[in-house]
Design a protein around this motif. Structure first.
Motif, PDB file in Angstrom:
ATOM      1  N   VAL A   1       0.855  -1.118   0.001  1.00 62.56           N
ATOM      2  CA  VAL A   1      -0.072  -0.077   0.094  1.00 62.56           C
ATOM      3  C   VAL A   1       0.946   1.069  -0.120  1.00 62.56           C
ATOM      4  N   ALA A   2       1.795   1.066   0.825  1.00 63.14           N
ATOM      5  CA  ALA A   2       2.784   2.478   0.827  1.00 63.14           C
ATOM      6  C   ALA A   2       3.667   2.707  -0.659  1.00 63.14           C
ATOM      7  N   GLY A   3       3.551   1.628  -1.443  1.00 65.90           N
ATOM      8  CA  GLY A   3       4.328   1.764  -2.778  1.00 65.90           C
ATOM      9  C   GLY A   3       3.130   2.482  -3.743  1.00 65.90           C
ATOM     10  N   LEU A   4       1.974   2.001  -3.399  1.00 68.46           N
ATOM     11  CA  LEU A   4       0.800   2.370  -4.179  1.00 68.46           C
ATOM     12  C   LEU A   4       0.686   4.136  -3.945  1.00 68.46           C
ATOM     13  N   LEU A   5       0.617   4.351  -2.716  1.00 64.70           N
ATOM     14  CA  LEU A   5       0.238   5.904  -2.265  1.00 64.70           C
ATOM     15  C   LEU A   5       1.337   6.622  -2.620  1.00 64.70           C
ATOM     16  N   ALA A   6       2.730   6.215  -2.543  1.00 65.52           N
ATOM     17  CA  ALA A   6       3.792   6.910  -3.014  1.00 65.52           C
ATOM     18  C   ALA A   6       3.790   7.274  -4.603  1.00 65.52           C
ATOM     19  N   ALA A   7       3.422   6.115  -5.325  1.00 65.00           N
ATOM     20  CA  ALA A   7       3.297   6.192  -6.709  1.00 65.00           C
ATOM     21  C   ALA A   7       2.076   7.219  -7.240  1.00 65.00           C
ATOM     22  N   ALA A   8       1.316   7.167  -6.278  1.00 65.91           N
ATOM     23  CA  ALA A   8       0.127   8.468  -6.487  1.00 65.91           C
ATOM     24  C   ALA A   8       0.339   9.656  -5.842  1.00 65.91           C
ATOM     25  N   GLU A   9       1.492   9.935  -5.333  1.00 62.19           N
ATOM     26  CA  GLU A   9       1.806  11.029  -4.497  1.00 62.19           C
ATOM     27  C   GLU A   9       0.803  11.330  -3.428  1.00 62.19           C
ATOM     28  N   ALA A  10       0.462  10.575  -2.730  1.00 61.47           N
ATOM     29  CA  ALA A  10      -0.635  10.907  -1.819  1.00 61.47           C
ATOM     30  C   ALA A  10       0.148  11.627  -0.880  1.00 61.47           C
TER      31      ALA A  10
END
Length: 546
Positions: free
Chosen positions: A284-293
């Protein structure tokens, strides 16, 4: 003629079969009672058919199951089988001994006992001893019963009358799906659960039963709830003492950590669940980082799948630790709670002096531990008023008349049919506090005396003062609101306050609320009874925090 003869023969066979079943049922109850008075926490009729469903099983139930504790609170399990048949087709003692030996392994029991109407030979008895199973005849049993039970027959949760009560409760529960699930949980599944899972599910059951309990209103449902709650309290205490036995070689910090972590477990062990949670966190951290959350969202997402303990975990850890520190008294507490819950809540009477001394019910160390169990259940909102009284009220030796006979049973029943208002109010305040914590972040501190009943403190430090008015009957009047306000005026932080009651509001009180629609000054009054009123409670508290 032939058909009539066949019908009479079938009728006689059916009658003999019913007599045999009744005799076997009665003997199981008597053996369980004997085990209890010899020192075991005993139960009879543990349903195996439901436990192994849908697989077909010829063995419908386990006749007897019992538990004992060592001085270090190590728990042992004991099972039993009772056979009263003597016909040619009845399995012989050797067959039953071998059968019981296999069942002992299946249910992971430490020992067993076979009671049979056919006198076992010395060879069978010796073989049984080598397998960890005691074998006895009915005459052996009756000799033991005469010495151990005597005038204690029919007390607590044991004896033939108690067995008939179980049948009555089962019939009541059949008409209500929720009560039927509770009944079979206590007669089947709970005996095959690990202690921590058993504690969680039993507390959850007691909470649900508590929401259905209506004080001072006796009907068939209340009869069933009295029995189910007493049984659940006994099961809870048995497992609490079992868990306490894990603390002998641990510090308090280590033990608390073990208990809280174990209560957080579900079907998946906590260490596996933690590894799974960490893997999900990385993904999830990787997804959020990619989405620039935003960073805040990334932080909030961490640990979303981490197992969380129930809200009472630390309180239960404290209870179990206290039991660990008093092992000699703690090993007797399951039997004491079992006896008092059934005598006072189900049978609605006080214990005779013979039982009081046999169980050590007047010992102060036992009373202290029973009150700790009651306090935990009260704080967890997992009790009913009559059970709380049964566990906390000191045991008095029964007053006897001049001829030595017990005092009137009607007087004893009145003690437990009409619970004390003070105890009801205490339980109500504890339930209200749990509701506040459940709905709003922050802390809720119970006061009393010269202090407000509850002070709620939000996470940002704002306070709401709560006064409680618990009524047995009738609507809440304006005079009681004025009295509450005058008491709170003495408290420096009570400029605005919330008055919470279990009673309906009188027309005068409703007019009082309507005269101050935004509740910017004075006192607001609401009715709260259970989780259906949680939303109203939360909104009222938020108004007080402005």
């Amino acid at each position: 003629m032939q058909r009539g003869s066949t019908a009479r023969s079938a009728s006689k066979t059916s009658s003999r079969s019913q007599d045999s079943a009744d005799r076997g049922y009665e003997m199981e109850a008597r053996v369980a009672q004997l085990w209890f008075w010899e020192g075991y926490f005993a139960r009879r009729g543990i349903n195996l058919e439901r436990h192994y469903h849908p697989d077909p099983l010829l063995i419908t139930d386990l006749d007897l199951m019992a538990f004992d504790f060592s001085p270090q609170l190590a728990r042992t399990k004991h099972i039993g089988e009772v056979k009263t048949g003597t016909s040619r087709n009845t399995p012989k003692p050797l067959d039953r001994l071998i059968w019981l030996c296999g069942l002992k392994q299946v249910v992971e029991a430490d020992s067993g006992e076979l009671t049979t109407a056919i006198t076992p030979s010395d060879r069978v008895r010796n073989l049984g001893r080598s397998l960890g199973i005691t074998t006895q005849s009915l005459s052996d049993f009756e000799r033991r019963e005469k010495e151990a039970v005597a005038e204690l027959d029919g007390l607590g949760s044991h004896g033939t009358v108690a067995a008939e009560t179980v049948k009555k409760v089962q019939d009541i529960c059949k008409r209500d799906p929720e009560l039927e699930r509770a009944f079979w949980f206590l007669r089947c599944e709970v005996w095959f659960l690990k202690p921590f899972i058993a504690v969680k599910q039993t507390v959850d059951l007691m909470r649900r039963l508590g929401r259905r309990w209506t004080p001072r209103h006796e009907d068939e449902d209340s009869t069933a709830i009295r029995w189910l709650t007493s049984e659940a309290a006994s099961v809870f205490t048995l497992n609490a003492v079992t868990i306490a036995g894990l603390g002998f070689t641990l510090s308090k910090e280590q033990f608390t950590s073990l208990v809280v972590e174990s209560l957080a477990e579900g079907i998946v062990p906590s260490h596996q669940a933690r590894r799974f949670s960490e893997s999900v966190d990385r993904y999830v951290a990787g997804l959020l980082a990619a989405a620039e959350a935003p960073a805040r969202i990334r932080v909030d997402a961490v640990g979303a799948f981490l197992p969380k303990p129930p809200d009472y975990a630390e309180g239960f850890a404290e209870l179990a630790w206290r039991l660990t520190q008093a092992p000699i008294a703690a090993r007797s507490i399951p039997r004491q709670v079992d006896f008092l819950a059934f005598e006072r809540v189900v049978n609605r009477r006080e214990a005779p002096w013979t039982a009081v001394y046999k169980l050590g019910l007047r010992r102060q160390d036992g009373l202290r531990l029973r009150r700790l169990v009651a306090a935990f259940l009260r704080g967890a909102n997992a009790t009913i008023d009559v059970l709380d009284i049964a566990l906390t009220r000191e045991v008095q030796v029964e007053q006897r008349q001049g001829d030595g006979s017990p005092s009137s049973q009607s007087e004893q029943q009145a003690l437990f049919s009409e619970p004390a208002t003070e105890s009801q109010a205490t339980i109500y305040v504890a339930r209200l506090r749990e509701a506040i914590i459940r709905k709003l972040p922050g802390s809720a501190i119970i006061g009393g005396g010269d202090e407000p009943d509850i002070v709620y403190v939000s996470d940002d430090g704002r306070k709401a003062v709560i006064e409680v008015k618990h009524r047995v009957s009738g609507a809440l009047g304006l005079s009681e609101v004025i009295d509450a306000k005058s008491q709170l005026d003495q408290y420096s932080e009570a400029e605005n306050c919330l008055l919470v009651t279990n009673a309906p509001l009188s027309d005068e009180v409703r007019q009082h609320n309507a005269s101050n629609p935004d509740f910017s000054q004075g006192i607001e009054v609401i009715t709260w009874n259970d989780d259906r009123d949680d939303g109203l409670l939360a909104r009222a508290l938020m108004r007080q925090l402005r």
